[in-house]
Design an enzyme around this catalytic site. Structure first.
Site: not given
Lengths: 589, 235
Positions: A347, A515-517
């Site tokens: 992100q 936490t947008h892997n």
């Protein structure tokens, strides 16, 4: 030697949001399902109790709910010339652990991806020509379209009890909603959240400037709600302890509140906690999984045979499980070949702080995890990228998810980082600062990827995952462009000072982003560039399904959870309707 | 030299005083809404000539009421909360055979003044009637931990540790009459009372059994009541 257990129909690896959905649907279809969760059980009562659950030091600073880095870390480097080192404290991203996974500590921000997102390369090339995209970007289509997923988005949002205002009902633009969103078949199950004061100021300025503000869709309940599973949720009271925390009020949609109680009542389902899955086992041809091997809390190993293996262990843990199990060809950045670890994206966020004088009280603590007001005018492909030389975008959202004392202390540029002046500044600005979050897209490149670390190992002796990542030039241009526009909005909001912070390389794991892997086990229609077909089924082992944001070929500028749920329901529907009747590849390669 | 030093001290003293003055004005700006407790006390004692009944008749001067549990204790509750309830009685958002009529006669400043008065008094402890051990245990569990089956969160999650409230919006329950707590819970449950945010209390009360409600009342009645006058946490 691992003890061999009685065979079951399905084993689900990881019992978080997606694991719970997959297990619930398959157990309800009459299959015997075992859920293996590496962490412990935990429930709203008795585990999530205030005031303890609001312990900022324990949960925000010491990351009390996150994957235990002393047992399982990951290594990181910015590029292949560097040596990767283990991350010893989570900061940039916060992967959860224990029953319910990251679904327990999320903020509840519930955006759908758009029609354009699922056909991203096609759309960009059609609109701007084949030569427009930076050739180092490996963007691609998903192999599934928005129209196909719409019913599943709807299903997931009703499971969650998402509150919002539709902006596009069956193609008709609705006042008050997001005019840029793709069509939805019906309204949200609940009304939108109450706006924060910063949001009100933002809405006024954005409207005056001709933009299209709307209230963020939220899975923090805006009223008491009973979901289609028959589970009751309570209304949110805006305490400002969503992300990094668990909700003690049954007011945030989490696996514990929206699905797990139903799953656990099904006699076809068995939950085993503290079960660390070490690998998926394959038959001698490596074309079919035979089950999984896991270690219990004492280290004893068990082999759990199963006809169907579903991996739902969080985006990059999914990648690691595939690599440790030898399913699919690992990606090689030198040749560009291989699929496991390919198209890792993240992100690209930016921040704008709007500093007011002391007559404007923002009250940042009166907040929920998803109570922002935002515009989508600079996100996605909602504006003409032609003159700007980049693709993607950000939403610009006036949002404060909390006013927690250790974490929230905005100060204007030029303030010292410590000492008396700093203390005076945080006292002066704490209640008089609005914040805009720019939540931007992340495009995959040939050189950003995931593989197994050659040096470092986990508590079970297995190689850690290695992340090689830095912000692509495309995304750096994008975030600068969006922050410039947000700063203009900030000035219009009547501020004394506005400070914009676009994301700048190099990426560091020690500064929080999201936490947008995503990516690493991506879905698609070509086995040479994707690990999964359009049903999240492995091209290589047809009875392995990998559910998670690992399936995203690139990451748009929206929070990923809604699309994750839609894909899970889409996948499990295909399993039930097609795969179980005729086990085998559902798409021919 | 000596003069300069005195000048310096004077300047520092003056600017400090000025600073403090500014700070206290800044801190007190919300107090524009704050009532006059002395005038409030007069209404509590005598009522008004336009028909507001003297509050003390039922609630007593120290807010402890008469021990019958028909009337709630008012000590230890924020002026914000008390004023909101009076405004809700007046507007019909909350209804009560006695209070609705009284509140409708109160002027805005009467409400502010009376609320300010009761938020500052120290109540008198009252003995709690006997209750069975299992009832107290159930009450303690619901109040401090909640019930996962019923999806009811712990009362103290909002009403504060030991039921001392989260001022100003959420009232203290500690030491309140069990009979009054039970009565209000039944009002929420049956839909007669609905003047809170997001139907929070109705939603909770609907899921509680008559025994749960009795247990919660018995639990809170036994906790020491917050003493407004001595509690330094009061805003």
């Amino acid at each position: 030697m691992a003890q061999k257990l009685k065979s079951v129909d399905v084993v689900v690896v990881g019992v978080g949001f997606m694991g719970a959905i997959m297990a619930k649907e398959l157990a309800a279809a009459g299959l015997t399902v075992v859920g293996l969760e590496r962490g412990k059980k935990r429930w709203t009562v008795p585990e999530f109790q205030s005031p303890e659950i609001h312990d900022e030091l324990k949960y925000s600073i010491r990351k009390g709910m996150m994957q235990d880095v002393t047992r399982e870390a990951m290594t990181f480097r910015n590029n292949s010339r560097q040596e990767a080192l283990p991350i010893r404290q989570w900061e940039a991203f916060l992967p959860g652990s224990d029953l319910g996974g990251s679904g327990v500590h999320w903020n509840g921000q519930t955006f759908r991806f758009t029609e354009a997102d699922f056909v991203w390369r096609t759309r960009i090339e059609e609109r701007y020509g084949k030569d427009f995209v930076d050739p180092t970007l490996t963007i691609q289509d998903w192999g599934v379209t928005y129209d196909e997923l719409e019913p599943y988005f709807d299903k997931f949002e009703h499971l969650l009890g998402t509150g919002g205002k539709a902006g596009n009902l069956n193609g008709k633009i609705q006042p008050g909603g997001n005019p840029f969103e793709s069509w939805r078949s019906r309204e949200y199950p609940n009304p939108p959240m109450k706006e924060q004061y910063g949001g009100v100021l933002f809405r006024k300025a954005a409207t005056e400037m001709g933009y299209h503000p709307f209230v963020q869709p939220s899975s923090n309940m805006t009223r008491p709600y009973t979901n289609p599973e028959g589970l009751q949720l309570n209304a949110c009271n805006y305490c400002g302890f969503c992300e990094r925390y668990a909700c003690e009020h049954f007011a945030k949609a989490t696996p514990q509140t929206v699905i797990l109680p139903v799953l656990l009542k099904n006699p076809h389902f068995e939950l085993r906690t503290e079960a660390q899955v070490l690998r998926v086992n394959l038959d001698s041809h490596k074309k079919r999984a035979t089950g999984v091997t896991y270690a219990d809390a004492t280290g004893r190993e068990f082999e759990q045979p199963a006809d169907l293996v579903i991996i739902t262990t969080y985006a990059w843990n999914n990648v690691r499980m595939m690599l440790l199990s030898g399913i699919g060809k690992p990606y090689d950045p030198k040749t560009g070949e291989g699929v496991i670890g390919r198209n890792y994206a993240y992100q690209t966020t930016g921040d704008v702080y709007v500093f007011y004088d002391e007559s404007v009280n923002i009250n940042p603590f009166m907040a929920a995890g998803a109570s922002g007001t935002l515009i989508d005018d600079f996100n996605d492909d909602n504006f003409d990228h032609g003159p700007h030389g980049f693709i993607g975008g950000s939403y610009i959202m006036s949002a404060l998810t909390n006013g927690r004392p250790i974490e929230f202390h905005p100060t204007p540029p030029g303030t010292p980082d410590w000492g008396k002046e700093w203390k005076a500044a945080i006292r002066r600005h704490y209640n008089h600062t609005a914040h805009m979050l720019l939540h931007g897209s992340s495009m995959p490149t040939r050189t950003n990827y995931l593989d197994l670390d050659p040096t470092y190992r986990d508590a079970w002796g297995l190689p850690l995952l290695r992340m090689t990542f830095d912000f692509p030039e495309n995304d750096v241009k994008m975030t600068q462009f969006c922050v410039d526009h947000a700063v203009e909005i900030g000035k219009r909001m009547g501020a004394k000072a506005v400070a914009g912070y676009p994301r700048k390389p190099p990426f560091t794991t020690q500064k929080y982003q999201t936490t947008h892997n995503t990516g690493g086990v991506v879905m698609g229609s070509d086995p040479n560039t994707s690990a999964l077909n359009r049903y999240l089924q492995s091209w290589d082992a047809h009875n392995v399904f990998v559910v998670g944001a690992s399936a995203y070929p690139q990451n748009p500028g929206y929070n990923p959870t809604d699309t994750l749920g839609a894909l899970a329901y889409w996948s499990v529907d295909a399993i039930k309707k097609q795969y179980l009747k005729k086990p085998g590849p559902m798409v021919s390669a | 030299m000596k003069l300069n030093r005195w000048m310096l001290i004077l300047t520092v003293a003056l600017s400090t005083a000025g600073f403090l003055l500014t700070r206290s004005f800044a801190a007190e700006s919300p107090k524009a809404l704050r009532g006059d407790p002395l005038r409030g006390g007069e209404i509590v004692a005598r009522g008004t000539d336009y028909g507001v009944v003297a509050c003390a008749r039922c609630h007593a001067f120290d807010g402890t009421a008469d021990g019958s549990s028909a009337f709630p204790k008012l000590s230890g509750i924020s002026s914000y909360y008390l004023a909101k309830q009076l405004r809700d009685f007046a507007s019909g958002l909350r209804t009560d055979a006695i209070m609705s009529a009284i509140a409708r006669k109160m002027k805005a400043e009467d409400i502010a003044d009376v609320s300010e008065y009761y938020s500052g008094v120290s109540g008198t402890p009252t003995p709690a009637p006997p209750a069975a051990q299992h009832l107290l245990a159930l009450g303690a569990r619901l109040a401090t931990v909640g019930d996962d089956e019923k999806k009811v969160q712990a009362c103290e999650g909002c009403h504060g540790a030991a039921g001392r409230g989260e001022d100003p919006a959420i009232p203290s329950l500690a030491g309140q009459y069990a009979g009054y707590i039970g009565f209000q819970m039944r009002m929420w449950k049956m839909g007669y009372r609905k003047n809170d945010a997001n139907q929070q209390m109705a939603n909770i009360a609907r899921r509680l059994s008559p025994q749960d409600i009795e247990a919660i009342g018995a639990y809170f009645e036994r906790l020491p009541r917050k003493d407004s006058a001595k509690d330094k946490r009061r805003p």
